[in-house]
Design an enzyme around this catalytic site. Sequence first.
Site, PDB file in Angstrom:
ATOM      1  N   GLY A   1      56.104   1.083  34.280  1.00 22.82           N
ATOM      2  CA  GLY A   1      56.868   0.026  34.937  1.00 22.82           C
ATOM      3  C   GLY A   1      58.283   0.437  35.272  1.00 22.82           C
ATOM      4  O   GLY A   1      58.613   1.623  35.268  1.00 22.82           O
TER       5      GLY A   1
ATOM      6  N   HIS B   1      57.701   6.114  41.917  1.00 24.81           N
ATOM      7  CA  HIS B   1      56.433   5.412  41.690  1.00 24.81           C
ATOM      8  C   HIS B   1      55.814   4.955  43.017  1.00 24.81           C
ATOM      9  O   HIS B   1      54.603   5.039  43.201  1.00 24.81           O
ATOM     10  CB  HIS B   1      56.661   4.174  40.818  1.00 24.81           C
ATOM     11  CG  HIS B   1      57.137   4.457  39.434  1.00 24.81           C
ATOM     12  ND1 HIS B   1      58.405   4.177  39.021  1.00 24.81           N
ATOM     13  CD2 HIS B   1      56.502   4.983  38.351  1.00 24.81           C
ATOM     14  CE1 HIS B   1      58.552   4.503  37.738  1.00 24.81           C
ATOM     15  NE2 HIS B   1      57.408   5.013  37.313  1.00 24.81           N
TER      16      HIS B   1
ATOM     17  N   GLY C   1      53.005  12.093  38.712  1.00 24.18           N
ATOM     18  CA  GLY C   1      54.134  12.718  39.390  1.00 24.18           C
ATOM     19  C   GLY C   1      54.386  14.135  38.904  1.00 24.18           C
ATOM     20  O   GLY C   1      54.237  14.429  37.710  1.00 24.18           O
TER      21      GLY C   1
ATOM     22  N   LYS D   1      57.232  15.356  38.632  1.00 20.72           N
ATOM     23  CA  LYS D   1      58.444  15.341  37.815  1.00 20.72           C
ATOM     24  C   LYS D   1      58.071  15.664  36.370  1.00 20.72           C
ATOM     25  O   LYS D   1      58.735  16.420  35.698  1.00 20.72           O
ATOM     26  CB  LYS D   1      59.133  13.972  37.909  1.00 20.72           C
ATOM     27  CG  LYS D   1      60.646  14.049  37.696  1.00 20.72           C
ATOM     28  CD  LYS D   1      61.146  13.519  36.385  1.00 20.72           C
ATOM     29  CE  LYS D   1      60.744  12.097  36.145  1.00 20.72           C
ATOM     30  NZ  LYS D   1      61.206  11.621  34.841  1.00 20.72           N
ATOM     31  N   ASP D   2      56.980  15.046  35.875  1.00 17.73           N
ATOM     32  CA  ASP D   2      56.489  15.327  34.524  1.00 17.73           C
ATOM     33  C   ASP D   2      55.477  16.465  34.617  1.00 17.73           C
ATOM     34  O   ASP D   2      54.272  16.263  34.460  1.00 17.73           O
ATOM     35  CB  ASP D   2      55.866  14.057  33.941  1.00 17.73           C
ATOM     36  CG  ASP D   2      56.858  12.906  33.920  1.00 17.73           C
ATOM     37  OD1 ASP D   2      57.828  12.983  33.163  1.00 17.73           O
ATOM     38  OD2 ASP D   2      56.683  11.949  34.700  1.00 17.73           O
TER      39      ASP D   2
ATOM     40  N   GLN E   1      53.210  17.171  31.603  1.00 16.69           N
ATOM     41  CA  GLN E   1      52.243  16.068  31.499  1.00 16.69           C
ATOM     42  C   GLN E   1      51.117  16.234  32.514  1.00 16.69           C
ATOM     43  O   GLN E   1      49.931  16.047  32.193  1.00 16.69           O
ATOM     44  CB  GLN E   1      52.972  14.744  31.727  1.00 16.69           C
ATOM     45  CG  GLN E   1      52.042  13.549  31.908  1.00 16.69           C
ATOM     46  CD  GLN E   1      52.817  12.256  32.099  1.00 16.69           C
ATOM     47  OE1 GLN E   1      53.394  11.724  31.161  1.00 16.69           O
ATOM     48  NE2 GLN E   1      52.836  11.741  33.314  1.00 16.69           N
TER      49      GLN E   1
ATOM     50  N   SER F   1      63.006   6.263  35.607  1.00 19.59           N
ATOM     51  CA  SER F   1      63.458   4.971  35.089  1.00 19.59           C
ATOM     52  C   SER F   1      64.610   5.172  34.122  1.00 19.59           C
ATOM     53  O   SER F   1      65.446   4.293  33.952  1.00 19.59           O
ATOM     54  CB  SER F   1      62.307   4.248  34.379  1.00 19.59           C
ATOM     55  OG  SER F   1      61.203   4.163  35.248  1.00 19.59           O
ATOM     56  N   ARG F   2      64.658   6.331  33.479  1.00 19.06           N
ATOM     57  CA  ARG F   2      65.696   6.573  32.475  1.00 19.06           C
ATOM     58  C   ARG F   2      67.073   6.831  33.106  1.00 19.06           C
ATOM     59  O   ARG F   2      68.078   6.799  32.400  1.00 19.06           O
ATOM     60  CB  ARG F   2      65.300   7.739  31.565  1.00 19.06           C
ATOM     61  CG  ARG F   2      64.194   7.383  30.594  1.00 19.06           C
ATOM     62  CD  ARG F   2      64.024   8.432  29.498  1.00 19.06           C
ATOM     63  NE  ARG F   2      63.105   7.986  28.460  1.00 19.06           N
ATOM     64  CZ  ARG F   2      61.810   8.283  28.402  1.00 19.06           C
ATOM     65  NH1 ARG F   2      61.278   9.037  29.346  1.00 19.06           N
ATOM     66  NH2 ARG F   2      61.046   7.827  27.413  1.00 19.06           N
TER      67      ARG F   2
END
Lengths: 277, 277
Positions: free
Chosen positions: B28, B34, B144, B146-147, B150, B183-184
């Site tokens: 979220g 996103h 994404g 970005k990660d 992951q 988001s951070r």
Amino acid sequence: MKVIKTISEMRRWRRANRGTVALVPTMGFLHEGHLSLIRKAKSHAQQTVVSIYVNPTQFAPGEDLDKYPRDIERDEALCRAEGVDVVFYPSNEEMYPAGHKTYVVTEDLSGILCGKSRPTHFRGVTTIVAKLFNIVQPDSAVFGQKDAQQALIINRMNEDLNFGVHIIIASIVRETDGLAMSSRNKYLSGQHRTEAAVLYQSLQMARREFESGKRDFETLKNKMQRHILHNSSAKIDYIEYRDAETLAPVQTDTKKILFLLAAYFGKTRLIDNIILK
Amino acid sequence: MKVIKTISEMRRWRRANRGTVALVPTMGFLHEGHLSLIRKAKSHAQQTVVSIYVNPTQFAPGEDLDKYPRDIERDEALCRAEGVDVVFYPSNEEMYPAGHKTYVVTEDLSGILCGKSRPTHFRGVTTIVAKLFNIVQPDSAVFGQKDAQQALIINRMNEDLNFGVHIIIASIVRETDGLAMSSRNKYLSGQHRTEAAVLYQSLQMARREFESGKRDFETLKNKMQRHILHNSSAKIDYIEYRDAETLAPVQTDTKKILFLLAAYFGKTRLIDNIILK
């Protein structure tokens, strides 16, 4: 009956098939116990898939992976006779190609009882079952109560990871003298085979005491232990009693008690259990 | 657009829906990054599901779980505007009911780089993604770049556990000064926000050197480190270069090199990366 050896063909079959599917995961060398699982599966779904795969990740180094009994022709004939729709019989290359690094772990439940003497065993079981669930996408899957701890762990995994598979646990099938059927019984020498009946005898002692109202499980455990040691050459791995739903220690309000044990006859490790309620 | 809050309703929707489904798992507080994942998803499937769930198992004690930014009304409005079909917005009780014990672990890949400073992070990620895959049963899922770590781990898990989901990795979306959207970023003070541009600047240095033919990555790494330390108050967690397919150390024959970094601005940990080929 189709014999499918690749994941891609298994997926194709699943996509084409429109009915409900029940899966019976096995390591082959089928006996009456497996056949009872297959019959259970057939009564729950329109199509039955039996997987036959000796899963290396559930054997530790030094365990019996290499000499685990195999007889695929006989297994196929038995499945055909039972009216199985698909035997899924993949190779190691198919199931664990180079670079495999992912495991499914169910904490707490996996390190106790059988997990103590076989520390990586249940991790291997949950990993292969997760893979089979994803490949076969069954509506239901049938496991045996003989592997009581495994049944509980698979139930937990199925809920925790939201597989949504209906897990069916089928009763233990026994030889005439009470020995639980197992592919590993084949390893037993004549003498050990005869002696091995002490396991079920000790569980029957537990049932009798429980039904006569006794609840001193520690004393009972010692009695069972004595019965096994006095009447066989077995080395006991463990005898334990646990909450049959959670494997937690038995409390005064525990409703169903699982008495479970493991013992070695020579190099062969046998397990058995009984639910008291 | 439907907002679905329970697993059972999500399953019902999936069973009723006949088209292909793409899943975008998010925590979220959606930003342009996103939205680019959502647009990617829409181009790959007939139905798009966005999950919005701040997953507790990927935060360690002391991390920012409680203060992780949330704004479900705004997220829903953004999803609606993008033409999302379903927002899956479950509660913690729904996703991790009491007694949850099962985790998905991808060995080796999870303990290095970001996994060094966040030892249980990727276990939480693979577990929640496995759960979402089983609940939503998507044909494809978008993550994404970005990660980067992951993305590699999810690819590995998807193959190893045979989920059969088509994994799509979408490019990093950046602010005007090059800062990767996250988001951070909202946590950053004005000064830290300005300084944070050094991360992308250092990655651009890597690209320039690589494109000019230089292959001394250790020297390059030190240069990037100096650039960040001289031009900001950041504390560097790591700067590393790895094989972009496997995260293995770079060899002379490595084709695609992933330069990746993590740094703290105050208490806020930011990550970024670039692929050089």
